[in-house]
Design a protein around this motif. Structure first.
Motif, mmCIF file in Angstrom:
data_model
loop_
_atom_site.group_PDB
_atom_site.id
_atom_site.type_symbol
_atom_site.label_atom_id
_atom_site.label_comp_id
_atom_site.label_asym_id
_atom_site.label_seq_id
_atom_site.Cartn_x
_atom_site.Cartn_y
_atom_site.Cartn_z
ATOM 1 N N HIS A 69 0.817 -1.063 0.023
ATOM 2 C CA HIS A 69 -0.009 0.106 0.010
ATOM 3 C C HIS A 69 0.723 1.243 0.181
ATOM 4 C CE1 HIS A 69 -3.415 2.461 0.524
ATOM 5 N NE2 HIS A 69 -2.836 3.194 1.641
ATOM 6 N N GLU A 75 -7.948 -1.856 -3.605
ATOM 7 C CA GLU A 75 -7.726 -2.964 -2.958
ATOM 8 C C GLU A 75 -6.723 -2.791 -1.887
ATOM 9 O OE1 GLU A 75 -9.422 -6.102 -3.599
ATOM 10 O OE2 GLU A 75 -10.662 -4.951 -5.067
ATOM 11 N N LYS A 100 -4.204 -5.499 -0.436
ATOM 12 C CA LYS A 100 -4.285 -6.979 -1.091
ATOM 13 C C LYS A 100 -3.886 -6.722 -2.560
ATOM 14 C CE LYS A 100 -8.411 -7.908 1.742
ATOM 15 N NZ LYS A 100 -9.841 -8.135 1.895
ATOM 16 N N PRO A 139 -3.420 -10.394 -4.686
ATOM 17 C CA PRO A 139 -4.610 -11.085 -5.124
ATOM 18 C C PRO A 139 -5.320 -10.307 -5.972
ATOM 19 C CG PRO A 139 -4.587 -11.161 -2.508
ATOM 20 C CD PRO A 139 -3.566 -10.253 -3.230
ATOM 21 N N TRP A 140 -5.331 -9.012 -5.991
ATOM 22 C CA TRP A 140 -5.624 -8.052 -6.939
ATOM 23 C C TRP A 140 -5.064 -8.234 -8.497
ATOM 24 C CZ3 TRP A 140 -3.428 -3.403 -8.883
ATOM 25 C CH2 TRP A 140 -4.444 -2.738 -9.900
ATOM 26 N N MET A 173 -1.855 -17.956 -2.834
ATOM 27 C CA MET A 173 -3.396 -17.153 -2.456
ATOM 28 C C MET A 173 -4.068 -18.183 -1.709
ATOM 29 S SD MET A 173 -4.372 -16.302 -6.506
ATOM 30 C CE MET A 173 -5.755 -15.542 -5.839
ATOM 31 N N SER A 174 -4.818 -17.517 -0.916
ATOM 32 C CA SER A 174 -5.581 -18.283 0.121
ATOM 33 C C SER A 174 -6.970 -18.988 -0.408
ATOM 34 C CB SER A 174 -6.321 -17.247 1.155
ATOM 35 O OG SER A 174 -7.080 -16.329 0.562
ATOM 36 N N GLU A 189 -9.359 -16.307 -1.331
ATOM 37 C CA GLU A 189 -8.830 -15.701 -2.778
ATOM 38 C C GLU A 189 -9.016 -16.694 -3.915
ATOM 39 O OE1 GLU A 189 -5.624 -12.921 -0.552
ATOM 40 O OE2 GLU A 189 -4.990 -14.734 -1.503
#
Length: 193
Positions: A10, A71, A74, A77-78, A155-156, A159
């Motif tokens: 971020h 996002e 994140k 994942p994005w 990834m989870s 996700e």
């Protein structure tokens, strides 16, 4: 560059929006191996994977520059969702599904940085990676996709479920059956990794 590497995704995005191009470079360097490897596993063509990876970067840059990125926290994942969607778009354009085949002329593990091993260890790793890739290629597409996203893109399951438009239980089931099928193949072929 070392200072940028300690920042969160971020913070790097904020820095890039404020005009610091090195922040974008640090962000891309942080996640490029996971994104490229996942794309390559899905499209099974080194040159196509490179093209799609470039398209992913362009979309990421355009979205962040225009201030449409929302996002927070994140990023990966994005970005993986963008990569996945571009792969799906490619297969829709050519109106075919990915072929299940092996190829000796490309090695997806070229993009992964290993510590320096001796020649014998490198050869053994390459052979193991080739065997795993060949067995992955034999799995049904939905099982292969979940395993790739989980193990190579980190990834989870939440996700993965969101990315593949299925429930978490379906993603878990695909992973379970994929691993069962891999074990069966290993036992049938008497392969030890």
């Amino acid at each position: 560059m070392n200072l940028l590497r300690k920042e969160t995704d971020h913070e790097l995005i904020q820095d890039f929006q404020d005009g610091d191009l090195r922040a974008l470079e640090a962000l891309v360097l942080r996640h490029k191996d996971k994104m490229y490897t996942s794309i390559l596993f899905l499209v099974k063509d080194k040159y196509l994977a490179e093209d799609i990876f470039q398209d992913v970067l362009i979309k990421i840059i355009d979205t962040i520059r225009s201030g449409r990125y929302t996002e927070e926290g994140k990023f990966l994942p994005w970005a993986m969702r963008i990569a996945h969607n571009l792969c799906v778009d490619h297969f829709r354009k050519v109106k075919r599904t990915p072929a299940i085949k092996t190829s000796d002329d490309r090695d997806i593990f070229e993009v992964i940085n290993f510590t320096e091993d001796g020649a014998d260890q490198k050869m053994m790793k390459r052979q193991s990676h080739d065997r795993v890739r060949q067995m992955l290629d034999l799995l049904p597409d939905d099982q292969r996709e979940v395993i790739i996203l989980r193990h190579y893109a980190d990834m989870s399951f939440k996700e993965i479920a969101s990315l593949t438009n299925c429930s978490i239980n379906t993603a878990l089931g695909r992973m379970r059956y994929g691993l069962i099928n891999l074990r069966k193949m290993m036992m049938q072929k008497k392969i030890a990794l």
